[in-house]
Scaffold this motif. Structure first.
Motif, PDB file in Angstrom:
ATOM      1  N   SER A 213      45.348  -0.204  16.645  1.00 59.76           N
ATOM      2  CA  SER A 213      44.807   0.887  15.945  1.00 59.76           C
ATOM      3  C   SER A 213      43.392   0.670  15.390  1.00 59.76           C
ATOM      4  CB  SER A 213      45.358   1.060  14.575  1.00 59.76           C
ATOM      5  OG  SER A 213      46.764   1.664  14.898  1.00 59.76           O
ATOM      6  N   ALA A 214      43.009  -0.685  15.292  1.00 64.04           N
ATOM      7  CA  ALA A 214      41.772  -1.315  14.697  1.00 64.04           C
ATOM      8  C   ALA A 214      40.665  -1.119  16.041  1.00 64.04           C
ATOM      9  CB  ALA A 214      41.638  -2.682  14.303  1.00 64.04           C
ATOM     10  N   ILE A 215      41.004  -1.354  17.305  1.00 62.18           N
ATOM     11  CA  ILE A 215      40.045  -1.070  18.491  1.00 62.18           C
ATOM     12  C   ILE A 215      40.026   0.229  18.611  1.00 62.18           C
ATOM     13  CG2 ILE A 215      40.379  -1.261  21.008  1.00 62.18           C
ATOM     14  CD1 ILE A 215      42.144  -3.968  20.591  1.00 62.18           C
ATOM     15  N   SER A 216      41.068   1.091  18.366  1.00 65.51           N
ATOM     16  CA  SER A 216      40.863   2.605  18.420  1.00 65.51           C
ATOM     17  C   SER A 216      40.058   3.073  17.318  1.00 65.51           C
ATOM     18  CB  SER A 216      42.416   3.177  18.173  1.00 65.51           C
ATOM     19  OG  SER A 216      42.143   4.949  18.567  1.00 65.51           O
ATOM     20  N   PHE A 217      40.042   2.621  16.173  1.00 66.04           N
ATOM     21  CA  PHE A 217      38.970   3.082  15.155  1.00 66.04           C
ATOM     22  C   PHE A 217      37.539   2.503  15.615  1.00 66.04           C
ATOM     23  CE2 PHE A 217      42.265   2.349  11.637  1.00 66.04           C
ATOM     24  CZ  PHE A 217      42.592   3.782  11.878  1.00 66.04           C
ATOM     25  N   ASN A 218      37.319   1.377  16.350  1.00 65.77           N
ATOM     26  CA  ASN A 218      36.155   1.188  16.734  1.00 65.77           C
ATOM     27  C   ASN A 218      35.671   1.941  17.825  1.00 65.77           C
ATOM     28  OD1 ASN A 218      35.573  -0.960  15.026  1.00 65.77           O
ATOM     29  ND2 ASN A 218      36.627  -2.617  16.433  1.00 65.77           N
ATOM     30  N   ILE A 219      36.339   2.574  18.697  1.00 67.06           N
ATOM     31  CA  ILE A 219      36.150   3.375  19.836  1.00 67.06           C
ATOM     32  C   ILE A 219      35.821   4.941  19.210  1.00 67.06           C
ATOM     33  CG2 ILE A 219      36.905   4.522  22.123  1.00 67.06           C
ATOM     34  CD1 ILE A 219      38.381   1.950  22.499  1.00 67.06           C
ATOM     35  N   PHE A 220      36.826   5.462  18.680  1.00 70.11           N
ATOM     36  CA  PHE A 220      36.937   6.922  18.256  1.00 70.11           C
ATOM     37  C   PHE A 220      36.714   6.967  16.596  1.00 70.11           C
ATOM     38  CE2 PHE A 220      40.200   6.267  21.350  1.00 70.11           C
ATOM     39  CZ  PHE A 220      39.632   6.751  22.437  1.00 70.11           C
ATOM     40  N   GLY A 221      36.321   6.118  16.028  1.00 69.86           N
ATOM     41  CA  GLY A 221      35.970   6.381  14.618  1.00 69.86           C
ATOM     42  C   GLY A 221      37.321   6.522  13.705  1.00 69.86           C
ATOM     43  N   VAL A 222      37.089   6.111  12.423  1.00 71.75           N
ATOM     44  CA  VAL A 222      38.373   6.229  11.486  1.00 71.75           C
ATOM     45  C   VAL A 222      38.767   7.464  11.140  1.00 71.75           C
ATOM     46  CG1 VAL A 222      39.088   5.296   9.156  1.00 71.75           C
ATOM     47  CG2 VAL A 222      37.482   4.062  10.438  1.00 71.75           C
TER      48      VAL A 222
ATOM     49  N   GLU B 113      42.785  10.132  11.557  1.00 73.74           N
ATOM     50  CA  GLU B 113      44.216  10.140  12.037  1.00 73.74           C
ATOM     51  C   GLU B 113      44.672  10.020  13.758  1.00 73.74           C
ATOM     52  OE1 GLU B 113      42.619  12.527  10.327  1.00 73.74           O
ATOM     53  OE2 GLU B 113      43.462  13.150   8.482  1.00 73.74           O
ATOM     54  N   PHE B 114      43.917  10.874  14.434  1.00 74.02           N
ATOM     55  CA  PHE B 114      44.195  10.581  15.740  1.00 74.02           C
ATOM     56  C   PHE B 114      43.751   9.247  16.370  1.00 74.02           C
ATOM     57  CE2 PHE B 114      43.116  11.031  20.204  1.00 74.02           C
ATOM     58  CZ  PHE B 114      44.124  11.776  20.743  1.00 74.02           C
ATOM     59  N   ALA B 115      42.871   8.528  15.883  1.00 70.42           N
ATOM     60  CA  ALA B 115      42.443   7.454  16.304  1.00 70.42           C
ATOM     61  C   ALA B 115      43.693   6.270  15.905  1.00 70.42           C
ATOM     62  CB  ALA B 115      41.083   6.599  16.129  1.00 70.42           C
ATOM     63  N   ALA B 116      44.073   6.497  14.775  1.00 69.50           N
ATOM     64  CA  ALA B 116      45.137   5.591  14.169  1.00 69.50           C
ATOM     65  C   ALA B 116      46.364   5.586  14.835  1.00 69.50           C
ATOM     66  CB  ALA B 116      45.426   5.577  12.591  1.00 69.50           C
ATOM     67  N   ARG B 117      46.817   6.772  15.543  1.00 71.20           N
ATOM     68  CA  ARG B 117      47.763   7.145  16.036  1.00 71.20           C
ATOM     69  C   ARG B 117      47.971   7.014  17.784  1.00 71.20           C
ATOM     70  NH1 ARG B 117      48.553  12.167  12.146  1.00 71.20           N
ATOM     71  NH2 ARG B 117      49.975  11.175  10.617  1.00 71.20           N
ATOM     72  N   PHE B 118      46.681   7.134  18.239  1.00 67.97           N
ATOM     73  CA  PHE B 118      46.268   7.136  19.783  1.00 67.97           C
ATOM     74  C   PHE B 118      47.236   5.913  20.389  1.00 67.97           C
ATOM     75  CE2 PHE B 118      43.710   6.545  23.496  1.00 67.97           C
ATOM     76  CZ  PHE B 118      44.100   7.595  24.146  1.00 67.97           C
ATOM     77  N   PRO B 119      47.053   4.784  19.986  1.00 65.73           N
ATOM     78  CA  PRO B 119      47.710   3.707  20.839  1.00 65.73           C
ATOM     79  C   PRO B 119      49.112   3.985  20.825  1.00 65.73           C
ATOM     80  CG  PRO B 119      46.126   2.915  19.198  1.00 65.73           C
ATOM     81  CD  PRO B 119      46.234   4.099  18.783  1.00 65.73           C
ATOM     82  N   TYR B 120      49.891   4.678  19.957  1.00 69.46           N
ATOM     83  CA  TYR B 120      51.226   4.539  19.927  1.00 69.46           C
ATOM     84  C   TYR B 120      51.447   5.887  20.966  1.00 69.46           C
ATOM     85  CZ  TYR B 120      50.316   1.709  16.168  1.00 69.46           C
ATOM     86  OH  TYR B 120      49.564   0.851  15.274  1.00 69.46           O
ATOM     87  N   LEU B 121      50.681   6.811  21.149  1.00 65.58           N
ATOM     88  CA  LEU B 121      50.840   7.856  22.260  1.00 65.58           C
ATOM     89  C   LEU B 121      50.775   7.169  23.580  1.00 65.58           C
ATOM     90  CD1 LEU B 121      50.810  11.039  22.998  1.00 65.58           C
ATOM     91  CD2 LEU B 121      48.320  10.853  22.737  1.00 65.58           C
ATOM     92  N   LEU B 122      49.686   6.496  23.736  1.00 62.79           N
ATOM     93  CA  LEU B 122      49.554   5.724  24.972  1.00 62.79           C
ATOM     94  C   LEU B 122      50.729   4.707  25.147  1.00 62.79           C
ATOM     95  CD1 LEU B 122      45.870   4.612  25.099  1.00 62.79           C
ATOM     96  CD2 LEU B 122      46.951   6.220  26.349  1.00 62.79           C
ATOM     97  N   LEU B 123      51.195   3.937  24.278  1.00 65.82           N
ATOM     98  CA  LEU B 123      52.267   3.091  24.624  1.00 65.82           C
ATOM     99  C   LEU B 123      53.545   3.868  25.167  1.00 65.82           C
ATOM    100  CD1 LEU B 123      52.310   0.563  21.777  1.00 65.82           C
ATOM    101  CD2 LEU B 123      51.503   0.042  24.080  1.00 65.82           C
ATOM    102  N   ASN B 124      53.900   4.909  24.538  1.00 67.22           N
ATOM    103  CA  ASN B 124      54.925   5.833  24.933  1.00 67.22           C
ATOM    104  C   ASN B 124      54.741   6.421  26.515  1.00 67.22           C
ATOM    105  OD1 ASN B 124      56.827   4.840  22.986  1.00 67.22           O
ATOM    106  ND2 ASN B 124      56.701   6.669  21.996  1.00 67.22           N
ATOM    107  N   ILE B 125      53.673   7.017  26.571  1.00 63.57           N
ATOM    108  CA  ILE B 125      53.141   7.662  27.838  1.00 63.57           C
ATOM    109  C   ILE B 125      53.450   6.212  28.794  1.00 63.57           C
ATOM    110  CG2 ILE B 125      51.335   8.083  29.303  1.00 63.57           C
ATOM    111  CD1 ILE B 125      50.226   9.803  27.216  1.00 63.57           C
ATOM    112  N   PHE B 126      53.110   5.157  28.792  1.00 68.14           N
ATOM    113  CA  PHE B 126      53.415   3.757  29.536  1.00 68.14           C
ATOM    114  C   PHE B 126      54.947   3.727  29.958  1.00 68.14           C
ATOM    115  CE2 PHE B 126      48.950   1.784  28.007  1.00 68.14           C
ATOM    116  CZ  PHE B 126      48.523   2.453  28.949  1.00 68.14           C
TER     117      PHE B 126
END
Length: 466
Positions: A74-83, A85-98
């Motif tokens: 989530s911290a890496i996602s914040f650095n890429i997309f800003g702080v 809700e979507f950035a906080a949750r984006f990694p979990y969307l990706l993990l389940n897609i994987f």
């Protein structure tokens, strides 16, 4: 289920649509108290302070309850997309897609559509929920899936050496996702399967145990070492407290961050049959009808042991919550896929399964249209962001919430009692304060008269003093 022309495969269509629905909800729904907002705030502090070793529940306050993998993501996602809700949750969307992409091949091997396991997973309430919730359970489930799938492929697909190393990578990542529980959830079902089919020699010769153990150690041990060095006491609290004392006692007195989660013994099975509806019910019927064949087929036995071990393990624990079933969503999908051609009334079952995420979107959309969404969401986002004066200092009565910390970017402070509140009012400086409805009775009536209510939801109201 709605079927389309031959050019549009219905399974592909619904999988893509469900991912888009979940992505939209990840963007549109505020971070919820307590758990989701807490993990998002920990990640926000990490990204802000650039401290990637010590997780912090507040500035300078270490968070020892969990390892860092989810927070890192989530911290890496914040650095890429800003702080947000979507950035906080984006990694979990990706993990389940994987996960979806990882298991689709098992449908193809049976001559089925690649996305059938994905459709099953995305229509399981627990899985679709955790495709957009900031927590450690999605990362753990991904790591469990990687370990179990890699184990199977390593002993049945020996020409592809990558699986042998992914097995150990999955263990290393799992230790960073939620700790030694990765071993507890994967080793017993694998061992029992080896025992049933007498595969000890095969397994022993299929894996690079020395190099693999080194890989797992290189991935996980450095962080544990550095975390203990930075904040002594972490190892004892996390390993002994979180893994043994919490499991054995729902009212563990040493819990620094949690809240009581006492459940009746065996509650994990209720969670399973409630949050994996309708597929766990369909699967249970198929397994019962084919019970004489279950331990004759290596693949079925492997999946069944994977499925049963986690709820069996947590049966005697009173300290649990429904996300503990996340690591067994994949075997539910794969077992259902195995019986796919034998399942009657598939269209009706899929229609029922699809109703849950689609209804969630409809309810959210209707609530938004009638402008009542804000009222029923357990988050301080709107109480903070709808303040017309963005320069006002923000306070929370008695105990600040994690969502107030996140949406104020860490600037919210606490007013603990009427003495502090009176001093603040007497200073004549304007401020905003959030007060839970349950605690409004604790405010001195003289002080309360000087506060003007600006907004409220079903749990709290915001007041301004100016």
């Amino acid at each position: 289920m709605i079927f389309f022309s031959k050019k549009i495969n219905p399974y592909n269509f619904w999988v893509v649509l469900l991912i888009l629905i979940r992505s939209f909800l990840n963007y549109a729904i505020p971070l919820m108290d307590k758990t989701e907002a807490r993990y998002a705030e920990i990640a926000r502090i990490m990204a802000e302070t650039n401290n990637w070793t010590t997780l912090q529940i507040d500035y300078g306050v270490p968070f020892w309850a969990k390892p860092p993998l989810s927070t890192w993501l989530s911290a890496i996602s914040f650095n890429i997309f800003g702080v947000n809700e979507f950035a906080a949750r984006f990694p979990y969307l990706l993990l389940n897609i994987f996960v979806i992409l990882l298991i689709g091949k098992y449908a193809k091997r049976n001559g089925l559509n690649f996305f059938i396991p994905a459709l099953i997973l995305l229509t399981i309430p627990e899985f679709i929920l955790h495709t957009g919730v900031v927590s450690t359970d999605t990362a753990l489930a991904f790591c469990v899936t990687l370990v179990m799938v890699s184990f199977w492929e390593s002993i049945h697909n020996k020409k592809q050496f990558l699986w042998k190393y992914l097995f150990f990578i999955g263990l290393g990542l799992g230790l960073l996702a939620k700790g030694p529980i990765i071993i507890i959830l994967t080793a017993p079902p694998i061992f029992i399967w080896m025992l049933i089919f007498k595969k000890f020699k095969t397994v022993w010769g299929s894996f690079p145990w020395i190099l693999g153990t080194l890989i797992t150690s290189i991935i996980a041990i450095p962080w544990y070492y550095l975390a203990e060095q930075k904040t002594p006491g972490f190892i004892d609290y996390f390993i002994v407290g979180e893994h043994f004392k919490r499991f054995l006692s729902s009212d563990w007195k040493g819990d620094k961050y949690g809240f009581p989660k006492s459940q009746p013994i065996g509650m994990i099975w209720v969670f399973l049959f409630l949050f994996a509806i309708p597929w766990i019910q369909v699967l249970t019927v198929k397994l019962w009808k084919n019970k004489t064949q279950l331990f004759k087929d290596k693949w079925l036995t492997f999946l069944l042991l994977w499925l049963l071990w986690t709820p069996l393990f947590f049966t005697i624990s009173k300290s649990l919550i429904h996300p503990y079933i996340m690591p067994i969503m994949v075997p539910i999908a794969l077992l259902t896929t195995h019986y796919w051609n034998e399942i009657k009334y598939k269209k009706q079952i899929i229609t029922i399964a699809l109703a849950i995420p689609i209804l969630a979107l409809l309810i959210f959309s209707i609530a938004t249209l009638i402008n009542n969404k804000n009222y029923y969401i357990n988050s301080d986002k709107f109480l903070i962001e709808n303040n017309s004066n963005k320069t006002l200092p923000i306070y929370h009565w008695e105990n600040k919430s994690y969502s107030s910390q996140f949406y104020s970017k860490g600037s919210v402070k606490t007013i603990k009692d009427n003495i502090e509140l009176s001093k603040k009012i007497n200073s004549k400086e304007p401020f905003l304060i959030i007060i839970p409805h349950k605690k409004i009775k604790n405010i001195d009536s003289k002080n309360l008269k000087l506060l003007k209510e600006t907004m409220s939801n079903y749990k709290k109201s915001s007041y301004i003093f100016n």
